[in-house]
Design an enzyme around this catalytic site. Structure first.
Site, mmCIF file in Angstrom:
data_model
loop_
_atom_site.group_PDB
_atom_site.id
_atom_site.type_symbol
_atom_site.label_atom_id
_atom_site.label_comp_id
_atom_site.label_asym_id
_atom_site.label_seq_id
_atom_site.Cartn_x
_atom_site.Cartn_y
_atom_site.Cartn_z
ATOM 1 N N HIS A 453 47.092 31.002 33.356
ATOM 2 C CA HIS A 453 47.207 31.780 32.405
ATOM 3 C C HIS A 453 46.589 30.839 31.069
ATOM 4 C CE1 HIS A 453 51.186 29.635 32.381
ATOM 5 N NE2 HIS A 453 50.770 29.543 31.078
ATOM 6 N N CYS A 746 32.728 40.639 38.393
ATOM 7 C CA CYS A 746 33.858 40.946 37.218
ATOM 8 C C CYS A 746 34.738 39.732 37.341
ATOM 9 C CB CYS A 746 34.719 42.179 37.516
ATOM 10 S SG CYS A 746 35.381 42.220 38.860
HETATM 11 C C1 PEP Z 1 38.440 38.020 40.768
HETATM 12 O O1 PEP Z 1 39.205 37.652 41.607
HETATM 13 O O2 PEP Z 1 37.511 37.313 40.338
HETATM 14 C C2 PEP Z 1 38.989 38.926 39.941
HETATM 15 C C3 PEP Z 1 38.251 39.554 38.894
HETATM 16 O O3 PEP Z 1 40.300 39.422 40.233
HETATM 17 P P1 PEP Z 1 41.639 38.478 39.462
HETATM 18 O O4 PEP Z 1 41.092 37.492 38.866
HETATM 19 O O5 PEP Z 1 42.327 39.684 38.692
HETATM 20 O O6 PEP Z 1 42.233 38.375 40.759
#
Ligand code: PEP
Ligand code: MG
Length: 835
Positions: A453, A746
């Protein structure tokens, strides 16, 4: 010195325990009196039992001999009752504490602490935490007693390599604690490379290091006798603690002892893991001092107890109010964390347990809260796994309530007018969320991983951050340092030129709202959001849309599933700032690092490999159906172009069935995240059944490299530059190009200006990131053509290591940028048509 009374059902057991304890202490020993057994029967056989009058007599005996205080250690059951009764029966008024401690380990730890001249509270604390060493060695949830970070910039730091086979086991621990305890020095010890520091005057702490022969241990000492204490420890270590199995004594020139000076700065720089890019220069400020454990003083008079108990509720409410008002100023995940912490402060059980202790035991309010919180902490720790991790939230709330009751500054982030670099061993969730507006310009922690975090919030706030920087808490308070969040370094002695460079880099790079390469290929740059405030920040930063809306962030503090109406409202608020633009909504990604109790409250051995993400719908299809219904309604009500995708997909069947359900719910544009190696390898088949895919590079890296994304220790494995990860991304990019369908990114990699061109070269058609990364990523792409990006991608993916991949891409891109200087930028027009 503190005296000890052993209360046991068996005289033999008590005697044996005392014998063992005596072996732990060389010089002056504390007086230990036994009150054990209930006499003998007619045949002379011992009768097992305890007797309150004998316990009271033992206490009085120690008092008469001049003990400053008395600790009672009990074996089990009625031993506790007899000891409590003895407090009423004794005639002396010496302070007495009953230790909730393991019998044998507690006695050994208490004996060593008392011999070192520790106070009654300290001896009792040492005894009570005596099981931590065994628990941590056996891998149980209980954490070792952690020492507060040294704040003395003149501390002497020495590293020793243990020579005896068993390392710091009970006897060496007692000897070291025996040297440190009475000395005028504050000494901590930690096992290198990644152990947490413990007090070296604590036998339990030392045992919890779990340091064996060959291990390296760092001792950090300050105070008038620091040097002589460290010399004595060096001597013991060099002598293998006098044990026969110690390896050959090292030659003088190959000493086991390394004097590393005031801080562990190897090549002049401190190294950690850069988790949020950028450079910043400012003075060091350490996290607010921890709240000390309140003393358990004499019991309050009966008449004062009710008034004292009545202080607890308002103090807890004040803490909750403070957390909530900060939540209102915070955004997204930060706000959710603060709200969740406020709920803990308002937990009626916590307050009523503490109030009962005030009324029935006469504790003062602060002590009662401390003890009540300890009970909860133990409960959570015993549950293990993710629940055990919540224990830090309980401690955070406890400290805030105790500080309020005592009129002290709450612990945590200092609020300053001038910029500062925050240095801490680790940050609690409630700490990180108060960073915004505090004057903090960079973060450095000794613990934490790239997707912890701390890292996510640092990126959201655009603060350069380095985690896993061992020795950082040794940095001198107020000294100006330069933090390089991209390189993962901290320079404690920057020269003028470096300071200038850092200060020049602090300015924010603006984004004009169109991601485009130098040859005019459109690469839409989108925002990652988790709340309405995030979405507003993304829209204000000119994001071209939302590439990842983490819906679970809306419900992190919920125990029960939100209904369709509530969900619709929450989603509509996030979507609103992007009317007319694309918003990719991810269905709930519950589990692993984002636990949602209403979705999956199971205790799983491997939650990251368990029922998380889309898998939750296997056992609870209604949860997904409700969410899709709410999203369909939000879509009808909004002018945004809403697309839906599922997290944690591994098979084509999962993708197909998700697409069918979305379409049946009235959501026509459906995609899935590519987060597992399986999904990456099956991208072509998956793209046959969905409209787009989005690479979750955080998880794709974690699962490809089999390295927990939260562990800083495995940081170099959890690196998206690893060639295996890049090659899998290339498979997905190629499948997208062949199918003529969009391949977004993403994960955090999408917002990295070094990696973004490589991702584009591997076939990404859009990139989604924290809003602050939009400008730097856009600026980088604008200097490069698609062909440059492809060459960099090819060079990186063909490399053997992550470092080589970085270097290969950097070389290609630097050449390309040099060549492009002076070249006229082509205006947008070569749209790939699949973003
Ligand atoms: C990822 O795993 O790259 C992602 C965008 O999802 P999260 O970070 O929310 O697991
Ligand atoms: Mg993920």
């Amino acid at each position: 010195m503190i005296g000890i009374v052993i209360v046991s059902h068996s005289a033999a057991l008590a005697e044996a325990a005392v014998q063992l304890a005596h072996q732990m202490v060389q010089g002056d020993r504390p007086q230990i009196v036994t009150a054990a057994g209930a006499g003998s029967d007619a045949d002379g056989a011992p009768i097992l039992g305890t007797d309150a009058t004998r316990v009271a007599a033992a206490v009085d005996e120690l008092a008469a001999d001049g003990a400053e205080g008395v600790l009672l250690l009990m074996d089990l059951g009625s031993a506790v009752l007899s000891s409590e009764l003895a407090l009423e029966l004794r005639s002396s008024d010496v302070p007495v504490r009953l230790a909730a401690a393991p019998f044998v380990e507690g006695l050994l730890a208490a004996t060593v602490a008392a011999a070192g001249g520790a106070s009654l509270d300290a001896v009792a604390a040492e005894a009570s935490s005596a099981l931590a060493a065994k628990a941590s060695q056996l891998g149980d949830a209980e954490a070792p007693a952690e020492a507060p970070a040294s704040t003395d910039e003149d501390a002497i730091v020495r590293r020793v390599t243990l020579r005896n086979r068993l390392g710091i086991h009970a006897r060496p621990a007692s000897v070291i604690a025996g040297i440190v305890g009475p000395a005028d020095a504050q000494v901590t010890a930690r096992r290198l490379p990644h152990g947490v520091p413990v007090q070296a005057g604590s036998m339990t702490g030392l045992l919890s290091l779990g340091a064996a022969g060959g291990d390296e241990v760092e001792f950090r000492a300050s105070g008038p006798e620091a040097a002589s204490v460290l010399d004595a420890i060096d001597g013991l270590v060099a002598d293998g603690f006098g044990e026969d199995d110690a390896g050959p004594r090292p030659a003088a020139e190959a000493a086991v002892v390394t004097d590393v000076g005031p801080a562990s700065v190897a090549d002049g720089l401190l190294h950690g893991r850069g988790v949020s890019g950028g450079l910043a220069a400012a003075p060091v400020v350490r996290l607010g001092a921890p709240v000390p454990e309140p003393e358990a003083g004499a019991p309050l008079d009966a008449g004062a107890r009710e008034t004292e108990a009545a202080r607890i509720g308002p103090a807890a409410s004040a803490v909750a109010d403070g957390l909530r008002s900060r939540a209102r100023l915070a955004a997204g995940e930060a706000a959710a964390i603060l709200e969740a912490t406020a709920l803990i402060a308002l937990d009626p059980e916590l307050a009523s347990t503490a109030e009962t202790s005030v009324r029935e035991r006469g504790l003062d309010a602060a002590r009662a809260v401390w003890e009540a919180a300890a009970g909860y902490e133990q409960l959570l720790a015993s549950l293990g796994g993710r629940m055990a991790e919540r224990a830090s939230d309980i401690r955070d709330v406890r400290d805030r309530i105790v500080a309020t009751l005592q009129g002290l500054e709450p612990p945590g982030i200092p609020q300053r007018d001038d910029p500062f670099v925050l240095v801490a061993r680790d940050l609690a969730p409630a700490d990180t969320v108060t960073l915004s507006g505090s004057g903090c310009v960079a973060l450095v922690t000794e613990l934490g991983g790239p997707t912890s975090h701390t890292a996510i919030i640092a990126r959201a706030l655009g603060l350069p951050a380095v985690v896993g920087a061992a020795g950082a808490t040794g940095l001198a308070e107020s000294s100006v340092v330069v933090v390089d969040g991209s390189a993962g370094t901290i320079d404690p002695h920057p020269d003028a030129a470096e300071l200038e460079r850092a200060r020049a880099r602090v300015e924010v790079v603006a984004f004009d709202g169109a991601g485009v390469t130098a040859d005019g290929i459109r690469i839409p740059l989108l925002a990652n959001v988790g709340s309405a405030a995030d979405a507003e920040a993304g829209a204000a930063a000119h994001a071209e849309g939302v590439g990842l809306f983490r819906t679970e962030f809306c419900f992190l503090d919920r125990r029960t599933a939100p209904g369709v109406d509530e969900q619709e409202q929450a989603y509509a608020a996030v979507i609103a700032p992007f009317d007319g633009r694309k918003v990719v909504v991810r269905t709930l990604d519950a589990g692993a690092d984002k636990p949602l109790p209403f979705a999956n409250d199971d205790e799983e051995e491997n939650p990251a490999l368990g029922v998380r993400g889309l898998r939750v719908a296997r056992r609870n299809p209604a949860l997904l159906d409700d969410q899709l219904a709410a999203l369909a309604r939000a879509t009808t009500a909004s002018a945004a172009e809403i697309q839906v995708m599922a997290p944690m997909v591994a098979t084509v069947d999962e993708a197909r069935s998700f697409a069918e359900r979305c379409r049946a719910a009235g959501l026509p544009t459906v995609g899935v995240m590519i987060e597992t190696p399986s999904a990456a390898l099956l991208a072509a088949e998956i793209l046959d059944v969905v409209d787009f895919v989005s690479l979750g590079t955080n998880d794709l890296t974690q699962y490809t490299m089999a390295a927990d994304r939260l562990l800083s220790e495995l940081g170099e494995l959890g690196d998206t530059w690893q060639p295996a990860v890049l090659r899998l991304i290339g498979v997905v990019g190629a499948a997208g190009a062949k199918a003529g369908k969009a391949v977004g990114v993403c994960g955090e990699a999408g917002g990295d200006p070094e990696l973004a061109p490589v991702l584009v070269g591997l076939g990404a058609t859009s990139l989604s990131m924290s809003p602050r990364a939009l400008g730097p990523v856009a600026a980088r792409l604008a200097r490069l053509t698609l062909a440059d990006c492809r060459r960099a991608a090819e060079a990186a993916a063909a490399s053997e290591t992550a470092a080589a991949a970085r270097a290969a891409a950097a070389a290609v891109l630097a050449d390309a940028e040099a060549a492009s200087r002076g070249r006229l930028r082509v205006r947008p027009g070569g749209d790939t048509g699949v973003a």
